[in-house]
Motif scaffolding. Structure first.
Motif, PDB file in Angstrom:
ATOM      1  N   THR A  46      -5.969  24.369  -8.194  1.00 55.53           N
ATOM      2  CA  THR A  46      -5.668  24.871  -6.847  1.00 55.53           C
ATOM      3  C   THR A  46      -6.837  24.632  -5.907  1.00 55.53           C
ATOM      4  N   LEU A  47      -8.061  24.854  -6.406  1.00 51.81           N
ATOM      5  CA  LEU A  47      -9.255  24.597  -5.592  1.00 51.81           C
ATOM      6  C   LEU A  47      -9.344  23.125  -5.215  1.00 51.81           C
ATOM      7  N   ILE A  48      -9.096  22.238  -6.187  1.00 56.22           N
ATOM      8  CA  ILE A  48      -9.131  20.800  -5.898  1.00 56.22           C
ATOM      9  C   ILE A  48      -8.051  20.437  -4.884  1.00 56.22           C
ATOM     10  N   GLY A  49      -6.877  21.049  -5.013  1.00 56.83           N
ATOM     11  CA  GLY A  49      -5.793  20.781  -4.070  1.00 56.83           C
ATOM     12  C   GLY A  49      -6.141  21.202  -2.654  1.00 56.83           C
ATOM     13  N   PHE A  50      -6.772  22.373  -2.521  1.00 56.81           N
ATOM     14  CA  PHE A  50      -7.182  22.837  -1.190  1.00 56.81           C
ATOM     15  C   PHE A  50      -8.252  21.927  -0.596  1.00 56.81           C
ATOM     16  N   LEU A  51      -9.173  21.440  -1.448  1.00 55.10           N
ATOM     17  CA  LEU A  51     -10.182  20.501  -0.960  1.00 55.10           C
ATOM     18  C   LEU A  51      -9.529  19.207  -0.479  1.00 55.10           C
ATOM     19  N   GLY A  52      -8.500  18.755  -1.197  1.00 48.67           N
ATOM     20  CA  GLY A  52      -7.781  17.549  -0.777  1.00 48.67           C
ATOM     21  C   GLY A  52      -7.065  17.732   0.548  1.00 48.67           C
ATOM     22  N   LEU A  53      -6.517  18.933   0.765  1.00 50.75           N
ATOM     23  CA  LEU A  53      -5.839  19.204   2.034  1.00 50.75           C
ATOM     24  C   LEU A  53      -6.834  19.336   3.187  1.00 50.75           C
ATOM     25  N   ALA A  54      -8.017  19.862   2.893  1.00 51.96           N
ATOM     26  CA  ALA A  54      -8.981  20.143   3.955  1.00 51.96           C
ATOM     27  C   ALA A  54      -9.833  18.937   4.322  1.00 51.96           C
TER      28      ALA A  54
ATOM     29  N   ILE B 121       0.836  -1.208   0.000  1.00 48.70           N
ATOM     30  CA  ILE B 121       0.000   0.000   0.000  1.00 48.70           C
ATOM     31  C   ILE B 121       0.867   1.252   0.000  1.00 48.70           C
ATOM     32  N   SER B 122       1.954   1.229   0.769  1.00 47.38           N
ATOM     33  CA  SER B 122       2.821   2.407   0.870  1.00 47.38           C
ATOM     34  C   SER B 122       3.489   2.715  -0.460  1.00 47.38           C
ATOM     35  N   ILE B 123       4.025   1.692  -1.123  1.00 45.89           N
ATOM     36  CA  ILE B 123       4.696   1.899  -2.411  1.00 45.89           C
ATOM     37  C   ILE B 123       3.701   2.400  -3.454  1.00 45.89           C
ATOM     38  N   CYS B 124       2.523   1.778  -3.507  1.00 44.76           N
ATOM     39  CA  CYS B 124       1.503   2.212  -4.462  1.00 44.76           C
ATOM     40  C   CYS B 124       1.038   3.636  -4.169  1.00 44.76           C
ATOM     41  N   THR B 125       0.969   3.995  -2.887  1.00 40.26           N
ATOM     42  CA  THR B 125       0.562   5.355  -2.526  1.00 40.26           C
ATOM     43  C   THR B 125       1.599   6.370  -2.977  1.00 40.26           C
ATOM     44  N   ILE B 126       2.876   6.045  -2.791  1.00 46.56           N
ATOM     45  CA  ILE B 126       3.940   6.959  -3.230  1.00 46.56           C
ATOM     46  C   ILE B 126       3.902   7.138  -4.746  1.00 46.56           C
ATOM     47  N   LEU B 127       3.752   6.029  -5.484  1.00 37.10           N
ATOM     48  CA  LEU B 127       3.676   6.114  -6.950  1.00 37.10           C
ATOM     49  C   LEU B 127       2.453   6.923  -7.382  1.00 37.10           C
ATOM     50  N   PHE B 128       1.321   6.675  -6.724  1.00 32.48           N
ATOM     51  CA  PHE B 128       0.112   7.443  -7.046  1.00 32.48           C
ATOM     52  C   PHE B 128       0.327   8.931  -6.777  1.00 32.48           C
ATOM     53  N   THR B 129       0.948   9.246  -5.650  1.00 35.64           N
ATOM     54  CA  THR B 129       1.188  10.645  -5.290  1.00 35.64           C
ATOM     55  C   THR B 129       2.049  11.338  -6.327  1.00 35.64           C
TER      56      THR B 129
ATOM     57  N   VAL C 295      -7.325   7.149  -0.966  1.00 33.90           N
ATOM     58  CA  VAL C 295      -7.674   7.832   0.289  1.00 33.90           C
ATOM     59  C   VAL C 295      -6.415   8.323   1.001  1.00 33.90           C
ATOM     60  N   ILE C 296      -5.418   7.447   1.138  1.00 33.58           N
ATOM     61  CA  ILE C 296      -4.214   7.815   1.877  1.00 33.58           C
ATOM     62  C   ILE C 296      -3.376   8.825   1.101  1.00 33.58           C
ATOM     63  N   GLY C 297      -3.365   8.698  -0.236  1.00 32.61           N
ATOM     64  CA  GLY C 297      -2.507   9.563  -1.038  1.00 32.61           C
ATOM     65  C   GLY C 297      -3.076  10.920  -1.357  1.00 32.61           C
ATOM     66  N   THR C 298      -4.362  11.151  -1.059  1.00 37.27           N
ATOM     67  CA  THR C 298      -4.990  12.409  -1.471  1.00 37.27           C
ATOM     68  C   THR C 298      -4.348  13.623  -0.812  1.00 37.27           C
ATOM     69  N   SER C 299      -4.211  13.590   0.497  1.00 40.25           N
ATOM     70  CA  SER C 299      -3.651  14.754   1.191  1.00 40.25           C
ATOM     71  C   SER C 299      -2.196  14.985   0.800  1.00 40.25           C
ATOM     72  N   GLY C 300      -1.423  13.899   0.674  1.00 42.55           N
ATOM     73  CA  GLY C 300      -0.026  14.046   0.272  1.00 42.55           C
ATOM     74  C   GLY C 300       0.106  14.573  -1.141  1.00 42.55           C
ATOM     75  N   THR C 301      -0.794  14.146  -2.035  1.00 40.51           N
ATOM     76  CA  THR C 301      -0.771  14.634  -3.408  1.00 40.51           C
ATOM     77  C   THR C 301      -1.063  16.123  -3.463  1.00 40.51           C
ATOM     78  N   ALA C 302      -2.080  16.563  -2.736  1.00 38.79           N
ATOM     79  CA  ALA C 302      -2.433  17.982  -2.730  1.00 38.79           C
ATOM     80  C   ALA C 302      -1.285  18.831  -2.213  1.00 38.79           C
ATOM     81  N   ALA C 303      -0.624  18.370  -1.150  1.00 32.57           N
ATOM     82  CA  ALA C 303       0.500  19.137  -0.594  1.00 32.57           C
ATOM     83  C   ALA C 303       1.663  19.199  -1.577  1.00 32.57           C
TER      84      ALA C 303
END
Length: 332
Positions: free
Chosen positions: A139-147, A107-115, A200-208
């Motif tokens: 930018t709006l989508i990124g802020f939604l992912g962070l929030a 899951i961790s490796i796939c999350t990093i690749l997805f990010t 789910v796990i990669g969303t916040s990291g992707t937005a950041a």
């Protein structure tokens, strides 16, 4: 490069020894131990506890030995693949962990690749199309992912996957494969269920990462060497990939050391919500029940990931950026 890697590998040995000692001190800090917690739980339920049996268990697992002796037994046992005994599960730690480390790593490796696969093109587009409608929308989508909290997104994705695709995410595989040996059918079942926890796990990291890549790339695009390359007629895409993007990627590579353990240790709540058979829920339960050898083994696993990740990031930075030198000192 070779001598540097060898020197870093040698430094890792005393580093992990110190970390293991600190971990053992921390898991011993709470008053009492697992057996005392277990006795209190039984007595609260009105059950009788045999003191002789408890004394035998303390002697059997070395809980009556001095602190340093307990640490020495645990630390030397890890060198031989013996990570201790889990009191909660009544099994050796290696058997309790089982496939959970593999699934967590997958899951961790796939999350990093997805990010990275999502953050790279979006960050590049936002930087090269600054203040465009596309930049504002992303930018709006990124802020939604962070929030958006990961556990809330996990609940939404659970419903979405079940209603739209008929996929039940609990367990990360179909129920008939939970106790079965690994096979191609079981692996396909894991892949079928894998995409939701990865998203789910990669969303916040992707937005950041999108925001950070956009900021760093914008900074590089306004530097004189980029203006000079444009004046010389270098094609825009070649210029972007060869110079500014290469420099802007430094922080991606430098984050490898923190990314691996943070993804594994930061996904406990999501793992509980999605009923994932990963290491996160077991680590929480081990800390709550003072199952010290199980908790200590997980913390050592995270420490090893951190040390190895930092080494990999340092080597990759030296290969990516010619300004970075591993031998130290001033160069002419």
């Amino acid at each position: 490069m070779g001598p540097y890697i060898l020197r870093r590998l040698l430094i890792m040995i005393p580093t992990l020894v110190v970390i293991s000692f600190i971990i053992f001190v921390i898991i011993q800090l709470p008053p009492g131990d697992y057996l005392e917690t277990y006795i209190a739980e039984l007595e609260s339920q009105g059950e009788w506890v045999d003191p002789q049996q408890i004394r035998m268990l303390r002697e059997q697992y070395g809980l009556d030995e001095p602190f340093l002796q307990q640490y020495w037994t645990w630390a030397t046992g890890m060198l031989h693949g013996d990570f201790g005994y889990s009191f909660e599960y009544g099994l050796p730690v290696t058997e309790v962990v089982g496939d959970r480390v593999f699934l967590t790593t997958l899951i961790s490796i796939c999350t990093i690749l997805f990010t990275w696969m999502v953050a790279f093109p979006i960050g590049m587009y936002s930087a090269t199309h600054q203040y465009s409608w596309g930049d504002y929308g992303l930018t709006l989508i990124g802020f939604l992912g962070l929030a958006t909290p990961n556990f809330l997104l996990a609940l939404v994705m659970l419903y979405f996957a079940n209603v739209t695709f008929g996929t039940s995410i609990g367990g990360l595989m179909d129920p008939q494969y939970l106790e079965a040996d690994w096979s191609w059918a079981k692996f396909k079942s894991v892949l079928e269920h894998l995409w939701i926890p990865v998203v789910v796990i990669g969303t916040s990291g992707t937005a950041a990462m999108i925001r950070r890549l956009r900021a760093n790339l914008l900074d590089e695009l306004h530097k004189p060497y980029v203006v000079t390359a444009r004046a010389k007629g270098v094609p825009p895409f070649k210029l972007l990939c060869k110079y500014p993007l290469r420099v802007a990627l430094n922080f991606f590579i430098a984050d490898i050391g923190n990314m691996l353990p943070s993804i594994i240790s930061g996904a406990e709540i999501v793992a509980v919500v999605l009923s994932l058979p990963t290491t996160g829920p077991i680590l929480i339960a081990a800390l709550q029940s003072q199952d010290m050898y199980l908790a200590g083994s997980f913390l050592m696993f995270l420490a090893i990931l951190t040390v190895v990740g930092v080494l990999v990031s340092d080597i990759a930075l030296a290969l990516l950026d010619p300004r970075i030198r591993l031998q130290g000192g001033a160069s002419r």
